[in-house]
Write a protein that holds these residues in place. Sequence first.
Motif, mmCIF file in Angstrom:
data_model
loop_
_atom_site.group_PDB
_atom_site.id
_atom_site.type_symbol
_atom_site.label_atom_id
_atom_site.label_comp_id
_atom_site.label_asym_id
_atom_site.label_seq_id
_atom_site.Cartn_x
_atom_site.Cartn_y
_atom_site.Cartn_z
ATOM 1 N N PHE A 120 0.837 -1.207 0.000
ATOM 2 C CA PHE A 120 0.000 0.000 0.000
ATOM 3 C C PHE A 120 0.870 1.253 0.000
ATOM 4 C CE2 PHE A 120 -2.179 3.383 2.331
ATOM 5 C CZ PHE A 120 -3.357 3.483 1.619
ATOM 6 N N ALA A 121 1.869 1.253 0.861
ATOM 7 C CA ALA A 121 2.744 2.428 0.974
ATOM 8 C C ALA A 121 3.453 2.699 -0.348
ATOM 9 C CB ALA A 121 3.755 2.202 2.099
ATOM 10 N N ARG A 122 3.884 1.640 -1.001
ATOM 11 C CA ARG A 122 4.603 1.829 -2.273
ATOM 12 C C ARG A 122 3.697 2.428 -3.345
ATOM 13 N NH1 ARG A 122 7.890 -3.129 -1.841
ATOM 14 N NH2 ARG A 122 7.493 -3.791 -3.975
ATOM 15 N N ILE A 123 2.469 1.913 -3.420
ATOM 16 C CA ILE A 123 1.543 2.425 -4.437
ATOM 17 C C ILE A 123 1.142 3.863 -4.121
ATOM 18 C CG2 ILE A 123 -0.730 2.133 -5.478
ATOM 19 C CD1 ILE A 123 1.283 0.049 -6.365
ATOM 20 N N GLU A 124 0.902 4.118 -2.862
ATOM 21 C CA GLU A 124 0.532 5.475 -2.464
ATOM 22 C C GLU A 124 1.619 6.482 -2.832
ATOM 23 O OE1 GLU A 124 -2.926 5.779 -1.974
ATOM 24 O OE2 GLU A 124 -2.155 7.309 -0.603
ATOM 25 N N ALA A 125 2.845 6.074 -2.652
ATOM 26 C CA ALA A 125 3.964 6.969 -2.980
ATOM 27 C C ALA A 125 3.960 7.302 -4.473
ATOM 28 C CB ALA A 125 5.278 6.323 -2.578
ATOM 29 N N LEU A 126 3.711 6.293 -5.299
ATOM 30 C CA LEU A 126 3.667 6.524 -6.741
ATOM 31 C C LEU A 126 2.489 7.419 -7.110
ATOM 32 C CD1 LEU A 126 4.519 2.911 -8.001
ATOM 33 C CD2 LEU A 126 5.993 4.936 -8.083
ATOM 34 N N ARG A 127 1.399 7.195 -6.414
ATOM 35 C CA ARG A 127 0.211 7.985 -6.703
ATOM 36 C C ARG A 127 0.449 9.452 -6.336
ATOM 37 N NH1 ARG A 127 -6.017 7.160 -4.951
ATOM 38 N NH2 ARG A 127 -5.208 7.542 -2.878
ATOM 39 N N ARG A 128 1.132 9.641 -5.218
ATOM 40 C CA ARG A 128 1.447 11.019 -4.825
ATOM 41 C C ARG A 128 2.374 11.674 -5.844
ATOM 42 N NH1 ARG A 128 1.246 9.393 0.412
ATOM 43 N NH2 ARG A 128 3.443 8.795 0.366
ATOM 44 N N ASP A 129 3.325 10.905 -6.369
ATOM 45 C CA ASP A 129 4.198 11.451 -7.407
ATOM 46 C C ASP A 129 3.366 11.988 -8.572
ATOM 47 O OD1 ASP A 129 6.428 10.801 -5.992
ATOM 48 O OD2 ASP A 129 6.899 8.980 -7.113
ATOM 49 N N TYR A 130 2.399 11.187 -8.959
ATOM 50 C CA TYR A 130 1.563 11.588 -10.095
ATOM 51 C C TYR A 130 0.729 12.818 -9.755
ATOM 52 C CZ TYR A 130 -1.864 11.351 -13.865
ATOM 53 O OH TYR A 130 -2.666 11.646 -14.927
ATOM 54 N N GLU A 131 0.115 12.786 -8.589
ATOM 55 C CA GLU A 131 -0.738 13.908 -8.206
ATOM 56 C C GLU A 131 0.075 15.184 -7.996
ATOM 57 O OE1 GLU A 131 -4.278 11.254 -6.109
ATOM 58 O OE2 GLU A 131 -2.883 12.355 -4.833
ATOM 59 N N ASN A 132 1.327 15.002 -7.610
ATOM 60 C CA ASN A 132 2.188 16.169 -7.432
ATOM 61 C C ASN A 132 2.420 16.910 -8.747
ATOM 62 O OD1 ASN A 132 2.437 15.950 -4.703
ATOM 63 N ND2 ASN A 132 4.395 14.857 -4.742
ATOM 64 N N GLU A 133 2.347 16.173 -9.835
ATOM 65 C CA GLU A 133 2.497 16.832 -11.135
ATOM 66 C C GLU A 133 1.378 17.854 -11.324
ATOM 67 O OE1 GLU A 133 4.142 15.490 -14.345
ATOM 68 O OE2 GLU A 133 5.472 14.100 -13.310
ATOM 69 N N LEU A 134 0.181 17.425 -10.996
ATOM 70 C CA LEU A 134 -0.955 18.346 -11.118
ATOM 71 C C LEU A 134 -0.843 19.479 -10.109
ATOM 72 C CD1 LEU A 134 -3.673 19.294 -12.125
ATOM 73 C CD2 LEU A 134 -4.785 17.544 -10.713
ATOM 74 N N GLU A 135 -0.482 19.113 -8.888
ATOM 75 C CA GLU A 135 -0.392 20.146 -7.854
ATOM 76 C C GLU A 135 0.647 21.200 -8.233
ATOM 77 O OE1 GLU A 135 -0.087 18.678 -3.841
ATOM 78 O OE2 GLU A 135 0.511 20.643 -3.084
ATOM 79 N N GLY A 136 1.734 20.744 -8.843
ATOM 80 C CA GLY A 136 2.771 21.682 -9.277
ATOM 81 C C GLY A 136 2.236 22.675 -10.293
ATOM 82 N N ILE A 137 1.464 22.154 -11.220
ATOM 83 C CA ILE A 137 0.884 23.034 -12.244
ATOM 84 C C ILE A 137 -0.055 24.051 -11.596
ATOM 85 C CG2 ILE A 137 -0.660 23.111 -14.232
ATOM 86 C CD1 ILE A 137 0.390 20.290 -14.981
ATOM 87 N N LEU A 138 -0.886 23.561 -10.685
ATOM 88 C CA LEU A 138 -1.843 24.453 -10.024
ATOM 89 C C LEU A 138 -1.105 25.513 -9.207
ATOM 90 C CD1 LEU A 138 -4.668 22.012 -8.802
ATOM 91 C CD2 LEU A 138 -4.571 23.396 -10.891
#
Lengths: 197, 197
Positions: A120-138
Motif C-alpha cells: 500500500f505504501a509503495r503504491i501510495e507513494a507513486l500515486r502522490r508522485d503523479y498527483e504532485n504533477e498536477l499540484e505543481g501546475i496548479l
Amino acid sequence: MARTAGSHAETTGPKVRAVALRLFARYGYAAVSMRQIAAEVGVQAGALYNYTPDKQGLLMSLMQGHMHDILEARQATSSEGDAVQQLEAFVKFHIGFHLARPEALFVSYMELRNLEPQNFARIEALRRDYENELEGILARGAAEGVFTLDDPKISTLAIISMLNGVVNWFRPDGRLGLGDVEQIYWGMVRRAVGAAE
Amino acid sequence: MARTAGSHAETTGPKVRAVALRLFARYGYAAVSMRQIAAEVGVQAGALYNYTPDKQGLLMSLMQGHMHDILEARQATSSEGDAVQQLEAFVKFHIGFHLARPEALFVSYMELRNLEPQNFARIEALRRDYENELEGILARGAAEGVFTLDDPKISTLAIISMLNGVVNWFRPDGRLGLGDVEQIYWGMVRRAVGAAE
DNA sequence: AAGCTAACTGAACGGGCGTTCAGATCAATA
DNA sequence: TATTGATCTGAACGCCCGTTCAGTTAGCTT
C-alpha cells in the motif's frame, strides 16, 4: 496432459495479468478466486504460480504496472507552455490514458484497501508522485495569478476525483467521443480553477 | 449460554448493521465474513440470521438505508432561491451529509458490483433520483443563463464525483473543518459551472 | 411461580479457498 | 536423436466460507 500445443510462457504470462485485471475490476480482488482466473486463462490454478508468487503479488504487480505506465506516459508527454496549457495537457492526458484502460483505473483506486501495508505504501507513494504533477501546475498557475485557488492540495484531489469519475459512465459506443469528453472536462476544470478562456 | 444479560434485539440489531457497515467500508463486502461481523458484535455467526436473511440482504439493507436517508434529508432541506443558491445548498448538503457518514458513502459507491442484479437496479434507481436533483438545478441554471455548461448530464456526474472524493482525504482532526471544506468545494463547483460570485 | 418465546449457542453441512508439489508433457537444445 | 528444462496437470493440504438448526437460556407475561 500438460504443455498443450501453442501454450508458452510468453502468451500465458500476459494472459494471466489481463484476465486478473479484468476480473478484479469487475468483481473485486477478494471476490475473485485463483481458480476463476485460471479457468479463464485456460490452465489449472497451480499453473498461475509460475507467474506470480501469490494472489497478493498479482494484485500488486497490476497496480505497480499501472502506476509505472502512467508516470512513464506522462513523462513522455511534452509539457511546454504556460500553466493553463500545462493544465489542459494534464487533463486531456489523464482522461485519454484512463479511457484507454478503465479497468486499470478501477483496480488502482478500489483495491488499495486489499494491499498489504508495505505494498500500500509503495503504491501510495507513486500515486502522490503523479498527483504532485498536477499540484505543481496548479501552484505555478496560482503563483502567476492565472488561477484562482482556495487550496492547491485540495484542488488537486478534487480535480483528480472529478476526472476519474469519467470511467464510471463513459461507453466507447456512446453519444460522446474521447474528444468531446476531453473538451467537456477541460472546460469544467479550466473554469473551476478560474483560468481565463 | 444464550441470552446473555443485557443483550436484546433492540441493541443487537443496530449493532449488527453498524459493525457490518464499518467492516464493509474498511475491507470490502467480499473480504468480510459473517463470522468476523459476529465476533465484533459479540455473538455467534448464527445469531446474525435473526437480523438479516443472508449476507447479501445485509449489504442491500445498508445501501438502501443510506439512499433512503440521503433522499429524505435532502427533501427536508429547504431549497429556496435561485439556481445559484440552490446549487450552493446542494453542494454543502452533499458534503456535510457524507462527511458525517463516510463509511456509508464508501459502501454505497464501491459495493455496487457486489449487489445481485435486481438489488443493483433498485439502488441505481435511487441514486439516479438523487443525481437528478442536481441535474435539475444545473439545467435550470443553464436555461436561465446563469450557468455555463457544455453538458448538464456529464456536469452532474463530474460534480458528484468531485464532491464524493472528499471522503478520501478528509480527517476530522485535520487542518480543515467542515466549513472550510464546504467553502473550497463550493468555490470550485461555482466556478466550474461558470456562475458569477 | 409457571410458562412462554425471543435471543442465542454450538455444532454441523457441503463447498470453495490459496497454495504446494510430484509427476507428465513437449519445445528447444546439443 | 537424446536430453533437458520450462510448463502444466491433478490431486491434495488445512482452512474458512455462508447458512441451518436443534437445543439452551433469560427476561417477560400472566
